[in-house]
Design an enzyme around this catalytic site. Structure first.
Site, PDB file in Angstrom:
ATOM      1  N   ASP A 129       0.822  -1.203   0.000  1.00 57.26           N
ATOM      2  CA  ASP A 129       0.000   0.000   0.000  1.00 57.26           C
ATOM      3  C   ASP A 129       0.861   1.261   0.000  1.00 57.26           C
ATOM      4  OD1 ASP A 129       1.113  -0.156   2.471  1.00 57.26           O
ATOM      5  OD2 ASP A 129      -0.767  -0.117   3.593  1.00 57.26           O
ATOM      6  N   ASN A 130       2.133   1.133  -0.366  1.00 58.52           N
ATOM      7  CA  ASN A 130       2.979   2.339  -0.315  1.00 58.52           C
ATOM      8  C   ASN A 130       4.122   2.249  -1.320  1.00 58.52           C
ATOM      9  OD1 ASN A 130       5.678   1.545   1.228  1.00 58.52           O
ATOM     10  ND2 ASN A 130       3.980   0.375   2.097  1.00 58.52           N
ATOM     11  N   CYS A 170      10.819  -0.177 -15.985  1.00 56.31           N
ATOM     12  CA  CYS A 170      10.579  -0.570 -14.595  1.00 56.31           C
ATOM     13  C   CYS A 170       9.750   0.510 -13.899  1.00 56.31           C
ATOM     14  CB  CYS A 170      11.905  -0.828 -13.880  1.00 56.31           C
ATOM     15  SG  CYS A 170      12.804   0.659 -13.392  1.00 56.31           S
ATOM     16  N   CYS A 173      11.314   3.923 -14.041  1.00 60.80           N
ATOM     17  CA  CYS A 173      11.123   4.575 -15.356  1.00 60.80           C
ATOM     18  C   CYS A 173       9.794   5.333 -15.358  1.00 60.80           C
ATOM     19  CB  CYS A 173      11.060   3.546 -16.475  1.00 60.80           C
ATOM     20  SG  CYS A 173      12.580   2.678 -16.848  1.00 60.80           S
ATOM     21  N   CYS A 188      -6.039   4.457   0.776  1.00 61.09           N
ATOM     22  CA  CYS A 188      -7.352   3.923   1.141  1.00 61.09           C
ATOM     23  C   CYS A 188      -7.802   4.468   2.492  1.00 61.09           C
ATOM     24  CB  CYS A 188      -7.288   2.407   1.208  1.00 61.09           C
ATOM     25  SG  CYS A 188      -6.689   1.691  -0.301  1.00 61.09           S
ATOM     26  N   CYS A 245      17.230   6.031 -16.389  1.00 62.60           N
ATOM     27  CA  CYS A 245      16.576   5.460 -15.202  1.00 62.60           C
ATOM     28  C   CYS A 245      17.599   5.060 -14.127  1.00 62.60           C
ATOM     29  CB  CYS A 245      15.735   4.239 -15.587  1.00 62.60           C
ATOM     30  SG  CYS A 245      14.968   3.463 -14.141  1.00 62.60           S
TER      31      CYS A 245
HETATM   32 ZN   LIG Z   1      13.755   1.733 -15.121  1.00 61.53          ZN
END
Ligand SMILES: [Zn+2]
Length: 342
Positions: A129-130, A170, A173, A188, A245
């Protein structure tokens, strides 16, 4: 495959995309799910039923009544006992499919335990959740060449992308490099979430998992998929690898190296988590010591919970604690020191 197994998975074997060979590969594959909230629980359920041979579920939290609206593996008894989600999930999944190996691990994925907990699996599924934990997963996945499937949902909206190191962009990116992360800090706990979107996103995620694990990468969608079940809007977006990246081009794994991990992190609205390093706590001894000092002391094999109005504190055997009722790290640290010890 035995006749019983053949019968159990017959509808999946009949599906031409999987077939006998694909099912044999699924039975021989290993998947790890990080986070067993709504998306993780739904994904775990589908993977266990599909016959993934070995499933590990890692989660740091325990079941609460407010989870039951969307977290389909849990029930009221789990919430009443405040069972850790990893433990409750393991029990349910064993009852659903006794022919596979299921292992629940009560832990918070962090830079120190990531390699131990994620090594040896063919695929990692995001049920977190993070973004701190997602970037940690991304660092591990890219550095080790393990595919993983990002999935997130909040309110009525969700998205998912499959990351295959060396072959696709990824998560860094997509989300680092100055791209806007506006809106991603909603959770949430602040704006709510609907059951249908988490189950939809988990379904898309597990369909991708079945393609990878059954040996059909050519069927992967290769896009960032997003859906809103309230407006009915669905999008499929092409994502390019970022030429600079940090993770998949420069291979600087700052999250995995622990350079970004704070000792105290936000954990939902009005609650913080304290990570204590290498500390083990005898919950029985702590319970006896705290009983005269605090209210509503409850303990099970995995955690101890008590109230010091207006706060509620949950302590795990590994020294980790979740404090509800404050967002202030100083308050959390002081309560921890007072009741658990420095
Ligand atoms: Zn990447």
């Amino acid at each position: 495959m035995s006749d019983a197994l053949h019968d159990k998975y017959s509808r999946q074997v009949l599906f031409s995309g999987i077939g006998e060979d694909g099912q044999a590969r699924l039975l021989d594959s290993r998947a790890v799910i990080v986070g067993c909230g709504a998306i993780g629980a739904a994904a775990a359920n589908l993977l266990a039923r599909a016959g993934i041979g070995r499933i590990r579920i890692i989660d740091r939290d325990f079941v609460e009544p407010s989870n039951l609206q969307r977290q389909t593996l849990f029930d009221e008894a789990d919430a009443l006992q405040a069972l850790p989600k990893a433990v409750a999930a393991e029990r349910k999944l064993r009852a659903i499919n006794s022919a596979i190996a299921v292992e629940g691990v009560v832990a918070d994925l962090n830079p120190r335990n990531t390699t131990d907990l994620l090594a040896g699996f063919n695929l990692i599924l995001d049920g977190t959740d993070n973004f701190e934990t997602r970037f940690l997963i991304n660092d591990y996945a890219v550095s080790s060449g393990t595919p993983w499937i990002y999935a997130a949902a909040v309110a009525s909206y969700g998205l998912t992308m499959t990351i295959r190191p060396g072959l696709t962009p990824c998560l860094a990116c997509l989300l680092e490099n100055g791209n806007s992360t506006q809106g991603l800090e909603d959770t949430c706990d602040t704006i709510g979430v609907l059951g249908p979107i988490v189950n939809l996103i988990a379904s898309l995620q597990v369909a991708e998992a079945l393609k990878i694990l059954s040996g059909h990468p050519e069927a992967l969608h290769g896009r960032l998929l997003s859906c809103d079940v309230w407006t009915g809007r669905m999008q499929s977006i092409g994502v390019a690898r970022h030429p600079e990246c940090r993770a998949c081009v420069r291979r600087e794994f700052t999250y995995l190296a622990g350079e970004v991990q704070p000792r105290i992190t936000m954990c939902g609205r009005d609650s913080v988590q304290i990570h204590e390093r290498d500390r083990s706590i005898d919950l029985g001894v702590l319970q006896a010591r705290l009983r005269p000092l605090v209210e509503d002391v409850r303990q099970n094999d995995f955690l101890l919970r008590f109230r010091v109005a207006p706060y509620e504190m949950t302590v795990f055997a590994d020294g980790r604690a979740i404090l509800k009722g404050t967002k202030d790290p100083a308050v959390a640290r002081s309560l921890y020191a007072r009741y658990i010890g420095a």
